[in-house]
Design a protein around this motif. Structure first.
Motif, PDB file in Angstrom:
ATOM      1  N   SER A 104      -3.859  -1.612   1.885  1.00 31.31           N
ATOM      2  CA  SER A 104      -4.757  -2.438   2.361  1.00 31.31           C
ATOM      3  C   SER A 104      -4.426  -3.377   3.066  1.00 31.31           C
ATOM      4  N   ASN A 105      -4.997  -4.205   3.783  1.00 32.54           N
ATOM      5  CA  ASN A 105      -4.595  -5.267   4.622  1.00 32.54           C
ATOM      6  C   ASN A 105      -5.456  -6.213   4.515  1.00 32.54           C
ATOM      7  N   SER A 106      -5.010  -7.602   4.998  1.00 27.80           N
ATOM      8  CA  SER A 106      -5.816  -8.876   4.877  1.00 27.80           C
ATOM      9  C   SER A 106      -5.891  -9.334   6.201  1.00 27.80           C
ATOM     10  N   PHE A 107      -5.773  -8.558   7.342  1.00 31.85           N
ATOM     11  CA  PHE A 107      -5.933  -9.086   8.498  1.00 31.85           C
ATOM     12  C   PHE A 107      -7.438  -9.528   8.913  1.00 31.85           C
ATOM     13  N   SER A 108      -7.548 -10.468   9.867  1.00 31.11           N
ATOM     14  CA  SER A 108      -9.005 -10.989  10.280  1.00 31.11           C
ATOM     15  C   SER A 108      -8.754 -11.341  11.673  1.00 31.11           C
ATOM     16  N   ALA A 109      -9.798 -11.556  12.364  1.00 28.53           N
ATOM     17  CA  ALA A 109      -9.533 -11.675  14.015  1.00 28.53           C
ATOM     18  C   ALA A 109     -10.991 -12.527  14.284  1.00 28.53           C
ATOM     19  N   PRO A 110     -10.747 -13.248  15.377  1.00 25.74           N
ATOM     20  CA  PRO A 110     -11.989 -13.988  16.082  1.00 25.74           C
ATOM     21  C   PRO A 110     -13.060 -12.989  16.320  1.00 25.74           C
ATOM     22  N   PRO A 111     -14.476 -13.703  16.432  1.00 27.29           N
ATOM     23  CA  PRO A 111     -15.435 -12.720  16.622  1.00 27.29           C
ATOM     24  C   PRO A 111     -15.400 -12.072  17.864  1.00 27.29           C
ATOM     25  N   SER A 112     -14.552 -12.548  18.928  1.00 27.62           N
ATOM     26  CA  SER A 112     -14.719 -11.816  20.220  1.00 27.62           C
ATOM     27  C   SER A 112     -13.758 -10.726  20.369  1.00 27.62           C
ATOM     28  N   VAL A 113     -12.970 -10.604  19.177  1.00 29.42           N
ATOM     29  CA  VAL A 113     -11.941  -9.275  19.216  1.00 29.42           C
ATOM     30  C   VAL A 113     -12.771  -8.222  18.795  1.00 29.42           C
ATOM     31  N   LYS A 114     -12.615  -6.840  19.570  1.00 33.99           N
ATOM     32  CA  LYS A 114     -13.286  -5.798  19.167  1.00 33.99           C
ATOM     33  C   LYS A 114     -12.363  -5.220  17.837  1.00 33.99           C
ATOM     34  N   ARG A 115     -13.573  -4.457  17.039  1.00 37.27           N
ATOM     35  CA  ARG A 115     -13.050  -3.835  15.724  1.00 37.27           C
ATOM     36  C   ARG A 115     -12.794  -2.572  15.716  1.00 37.27           C
ATOM     37  N   ASP A 116     -13.308  -1.755  16.810  1.00 38.81           N
ATOM     38  CA  ASP A 116     -12.973  -0.382  16.952  1.00 38.81           C
ATOM     39  C   ASP A 116     -12.315  -0.087  18.187  1.00 38.81           C
ATOM     40  N   PRO A 117     -11.271   1.064  17.958  1.00 36.00           N
ATOM     41  CA  PRO A 117     -10.757   1.612  16.746  1.00 36.00           C
ATOM     42  C   PRO A 117     -10.414   0.602  15.816  1.00 36.00           C
ATOM     43  N   GLY A 118     -10.010   1.000  14.564  1.00 33.74           N
ATOM     44  CA  GLY A 118      -9.392   0.111  13.672  1.00 33.74           C
ATOM     45  C   GLY A 118      -7.928  -0.119  13.803  1.00 33.74           C
ATOM     46  N   LEU A 119      -7.172  -0.905  13.181  1.00 38.03           N
ATOM     47  CA  LEU A 119      -5.754  -1.153  13.188  1.00 38.03           C
ATOM     48  C   LEU A 119      -5.036   0.188  12.945  1.00 38.03           C
ATOM     49  N   PRO A 120      -3.721   0.416  14.059  1.00 40.46           N
ATOM     50  CA  PRO A 120      -2.987   1.718  13.571  1.00 40.46           C
ATOM     51  C   PRO A 120      -2.122   1.370  11.973  1.00 40.46           C
ATOM     52  N   VAL A 121      -2.221   2.462  11.270  1.00 41.86           N
ATOM     53  CA  VAL A 121      -1.524   2.614   9.979  1.00 41.86           C
ATOM     54  C   VAL A 121      -0.681   3.626   9.948  1.00 41.86           C
ATOM     55  N   GLU A 122       0.461   3.526   9.736  1.00 43.46           N
ATOM     56  CA  GLU A 122       1.626   4.376   9.506  1.00 43.46           C
ATOM     57  C   GLU A 122       2.123   4.447   8.126  1.00 43.46           C
ATOM     58  N   LEU A 123       1.903   5.560   7.415  1.00 47.65           N
ATOM     59  CA  LEU A 123       2.278   6.131   6.112  1.00 47.65           C
ATOM     60  C   LEU A 123       3.382   6.913   5.950  1.00 47.65           C
ATOM     61  N   ALA A 124       4.458   6.527   5.342  1.00 50.87           N
ATOM     62  CA  ALA A 124       5.653   7.604   5.362  1.00 50.87           C
ATOM     63  C   ALA A 124       5.817   7.821   3.803  1.00 50.87           C
ATOM     64  N   VAL A 125       6.014   9.081   3.544  1.00 52.43           N
ATOM     65  CA  VAL A 125       6.149   9.614   1.931  1.00 52.43           C
ATOM     66  C   VAL A 125       7.135  10.655   1.916  1.00 52.43           C
ATOM     67  N   ASP A 126       8.076  10.249   0.800  1.00 53.88           N
ATOM     68  CA  ASP A 126       9.032  11.048   0.561  1.00 53.88           C
ATOM     69  C   ASP A 126       9.122  11.300  -0.910  1.00 53.88           C
ATOM     70  N   LEU A 127       9.344  12.568  -1.220  1.00 56.50           N
ATOM     71  CA  LEU A 127       9.766  13.034  -2.650  1.00 56.50           C
ATOM     72  C   LEU A 127      11.251  13.494  -2.762  1.00 56.50           C
ATOM     73  N   VAL A 128      12.018  12.660  -3.561  1.00 57.84           N
ATOM     74  CA  VAL A 128      13.409  13.162  -3.967  1.00 57.84           C
ATOM     75  C   VAL A 128      13.512  13.098  -5.238  1.00 57.84           C
TER      76      VAL A 128
END
Length: 419
Positions: A346-370
């Motif tokens: 989850s994120n708590s980013f916000s932006a001024p009304p003039s900023v476009k919402r789509d597409p959303g912010l890029p998310v990169e998730l790295a998963v490792d099992l050791v």
């Protein structure tokens, strides 16, 4: 007549066999289909005639850089060249903003042909950066291999809509692993902001160039960088709740998340394994000052297992955090000892009304099992910050410090009295 037909058929078969032998040999000379692809996009607008790079014009500096890059091109890289503003010298904006074409196709490079094509360019027209980016994306295709665009320009887009930064986000949202690096030959704030935004939207870099050697060295570096093996990023779409979330294994995953959104993913952690996960959210557009990112590991029963978070204020490119969770030893072997862990990003980013919402912010998730550590009481899992341990350490340290200080004080008083 029959003999004639047989001779003709034999000749055709011989030609087919020769053709079959020639084509594979020719194809083998070029890089394989999964080799890296780079397209150099050169601004040829009228302002490129400005003479402010080591006493020469911006255009001549770019042409020299291209020649050097073509000479030093690695064998395993497929290269292409596209221009913008190279053919229309007039004042009609509608025509000028359609002026972008592929100068040299992406593939094995004939150095003489490529250099000749670049040498004929003269500063001419407008600066349709958005059109050139879309064209370059199509030129690179999707037949495998890393995809990189290197944009060299001396100014911002002069065509207005669509905004190049929005186009870069649109291309990045396709999930076809496109990186755009930008090099600015002008040094004004508007150009710097636009080129930085294009690069940030696709995970690329922005560089201000002031000298000919600097331009040549940077383009060479970016072309060589395309050869470096990278972790394949897999597109994924998180869910609004754990029950319907996609199941992930080890790897790197890319998603898009709206402002202040929560996304869920699931990971199976077997007994004796440790889950290591990290999540980053990129601010690829203007955002408000205060923001943060949270990554939580939650059991299927809703109980929180561990969390990681980060927050900041001011200008940022990426906010990232991570966590570790070691599964306990199971009484039974196999999948019966596996536990489903729900990851919430989850994120708590916000932006001024003039900023476009789509597409959303890029998310990169790295998963490792050791393999889980044999003794889970290491600092990462047990930690000095776990309540009574920290208190005990501080108490013992304070006691020793007090005793030492008291002994020194008594000794100094005794010496003073004796003297």
């Amino acid at each position: 007549m029959i003999i004639t037909r047989r001779l003709a058929a034999g000749a055709c078969a011989l030609l087919a066999a020769l053709a079959g032998g020639v084509v594979p040999a020719h194809a083998a000379d070029g890089p394989p289909k999964d080799s890296p692809k780079v397209e150099l996009v050169l601004d040829v607008s009228g302002s490129m005639s400005t003479r402010d790079i080591d006493g020469g014009s911006r255009m001549s500096a770019a042409q020299q850089a291209f020649d050097d890059v073509i000479d030093a091109l690695p064998d395993g890289v497929r290269l292409g060249i596209r221009t913008l503003g190279a053919t229309y010298p007039g004042d009609d904006k509608e025509i000028g903003c359609k002026d972008s074409k592929q100068l040299y196709p992406v593939g094995k490079v004939d150095k003489t042909e490529a250099k000749t094509a670049v040498a004929t360019l003269r500063p001419t027209g407008w600066t349709p950066i958005s059109l050139a980016l879309r064209g370059a994306d199509q030129d690179l295709g999707t037949d495998g291999g890393t995809r990189r665009i290197v944009l060299i320009t001396d100014g911002e887009d002069t065509c207005g809509q669509p905004d190049p930064c929005e186009v870069a986000r649109e291309l990045a949202a396709k999930g076809n692993h496109l990186t755009v690096d930008t090099l600015g030959l002008a040094h004004d704030d508007k150009t710097r902001e636009q080129l930085s935004c294009i690069a940030e939207a696709t995970g690329g870099t922005y560089t201000t160039v002031r000298h000919r050697k600097e331009l040549t060295g940077r383009v060479k570096q970016l072309v060589r960088r395309s050869e470096t093996p990278v972790e394949t990023v897999k597109p994924v779409q998180g869910a609004n709740e754990c029950a319907t979330a996609p199941e992930l294994g080890a790897g790197v995953f890319a998603d898009r998340e709206q402002f202040a959104e929560h996304r869920w993913y699931r990971v199976k952690v077997k007994s004796g394994q440790e889950l290591r996960a990290s999540a980053g959210v990129a601010a690829d557009r203007q955002v408000d000052r205060d923001y943060g990112v949270l990554l939580r590991a939650v059991g299927e029963d809703g109980q929180e297992l561990v969390r990681g978070s980060d927050a900041g204020s001011g200008r940022t490119d990426v906010m990232a955090t991570g966590l570790r969770y070691a599964a306990g030893k199971a009484k039974k072997n196999g999948d019966q000892g596996a536990r489903t862990v729900c990851l919430e990003v989850s994120n708590s980013f916000s932006a001024p009304p003039s900023v476009k919402r789509d597409p959303g912010l890029p998310v990169e998730l790295a998963v490792d099992l050791v393999k889980s550590p044999d003794n889970p009481s290491d600092l990462a899992a047990f930690g000095l910050g776990r309540g009574w341990i920290l208190l005990a350490v501080l108490g013992v340290t304070g006691l020793l410090a007090g005793l030492l200080w008291g002994w020194l004080a008594r000794w100094r008083v005794a010496v003073w009295r004796e003297n």
